[in-house]
Design an enzyme around this catalytic site. Structure first.
Site: not given
Length: 366
Positions: A27, A176, A179, A181, A236
């Protein structure tokens, strides 16, 4: 080039890769108006196209899926057209490129959501993490739990995003599922306390990820569908009470769907590889197609793990930022350059497309 394993060609489904080096998703927060890829994006990716496979930066499948400012999307025609410039530039260099499909879930902020809506999540649990918004890092906003009736729409958003990616010229997509999300939030019981068909058991918590994958496979084909997982990463604010059991099951189901690759963050994302006990070899054994290993690899470890058949491909992330010619540097045994952390997120060309190759650096030094 040397004759080390990392530099040998590799067949990924129907694609022939020049080597076993993969550009990991990174990112960079440089999308332009309408969250279209930056005017510099084609240059950025083409500079790194000596890698056999490039995986794009995480790209949101919908407005709701955004969690950081200036990250690109793949849900409007303008975004598709912008990405087409990137894929053309990469293909001109002979590389292959997949688009990473992203929904951040609860890792977002009301200022990024339509009508300042609350971010969505499997359960209304606010993680102790921050997002880049309003040109600074801020705490995430309190999320709301998704109603079960909303989940088919999210599956369809992933499906349509995959269609759009192929229209933009990508060779495939990476879902994805890592991580911390949205899909990872559903998988891990530290973030998912639902009591319906998408919570509770290992099978229920994997349901959304597998439905998304099946929908994408049905739309664009298993040979153009990969997935990224991070079994033990605490990124996260997610956690799992039984990561081995959870991910052994998930990988068995993904193998049955026949997807082309499994991309695994081994350890903590961008952190230690030994953050928690986990047998990554068990995932490799359960998956018949390509395994991509990521996190903390250098040339020696990469070649050793390929030789041991622990993995097929190696994904490098941050080393590619300051070393656009990372493949050539690794092959030559040359030192690697660092990068300027102040230009990592946001901005323009500086710290994005102005890092010199080894040849350029050497010429300038003479």
């Amino acid at each position: 080039m040397t004759d080390q394993n990392l530099f040998t060609p590799y067949t990924l489904g129907s694609l022939t890769l020049a080597n076993r080096i993969v550009l990991a998703p990174l990112t960079r927060n440089r999308a332009g108006q309408g969250l279209v890829p930056s005017e510099f994006a084609a240059t950025y990716y083409s500079q790194r196209a000596s890698a056999g496979l490039l995986i794009s930066e995480a790209t949101q499948i919908s407005r709701q899926g955004q969690g950081y400012q200036d990250t690109p999307g793949i849900y409007t025609q303008a975004q598709i057209d912008g990405w087409r410039k990137v894929t053309a530039a990469v293909h001109e260099k002979g590389a292959k490129i997949f688009l990473q499909l992203w929904h951040v879930g609860r890792v977002s902020h009301v200022d990024l959501q339509e009508n300042a809506a609350a971010p969505v999540a499997p359960s209304a649990i606010r993680p102790a993490t921050k997002v880049f918004v309003n040109n600074r890092f801020e705490d995430v906003s309190a999320p709301r739990a998704l109603d079960i009736s909303e989940l088919p729409g999210i599956v369809n958003d992933f499906r349509q995003a995959a269609v759009n990616a192929i229209a933009a010229g990508f060779d495939g997509v990476e879902i994805h599922g890592a991580n911390g999300y949205l899909l990872d939030q559903f998988i891990k019981d530290g973030a998912n306390v639902r009591t319906d068909a998408y919570g509770g058991s290992i099978e229920n918590r994997a349901r959304l990820l597998l439905e998304v994958t099946a929908a994408v496979v049905a739309e664009i084909g298993a040979d153009r569908t990969g997935i990224r997982l991070s079994p033990v990463s605490p990124a996260n604010g997610v956690s799992s009470s039984d990561p081995q059991g959870q991910f052994d099951y998930i990988v068995e189901q993904l193998d049955a769907l026949g997807i082309v690759y499994l991309h695994v963050v081994e350890g903590a994302t961008g952190g230690p590889r030994d953050v928690a006990p986990f047998d990554f070899g068990a995932l490799r054994q359960r998956f018949k197609n390509t395994y991509i290993a990521n996190n903390g690899y250098d040339l020696e470890l990469a070649n050793a793990r390929i030789a041991e058949d622990h993995t097929d491909l190696i994904a490098f992330g941050r080393p590619f930022i300051g070393n656009p010619d990372l493949v050539e540097r690794l092959a030559a045994g040359a030192p690697l350059a660092g990068f300027n952390p102040a230009t990592l997120y946001g901005g323009g060309a500086e710290g994005y497309i102005d890092y010199p190759t080894l040849a350029e650096w050497s010429a300038a030094a003479q």
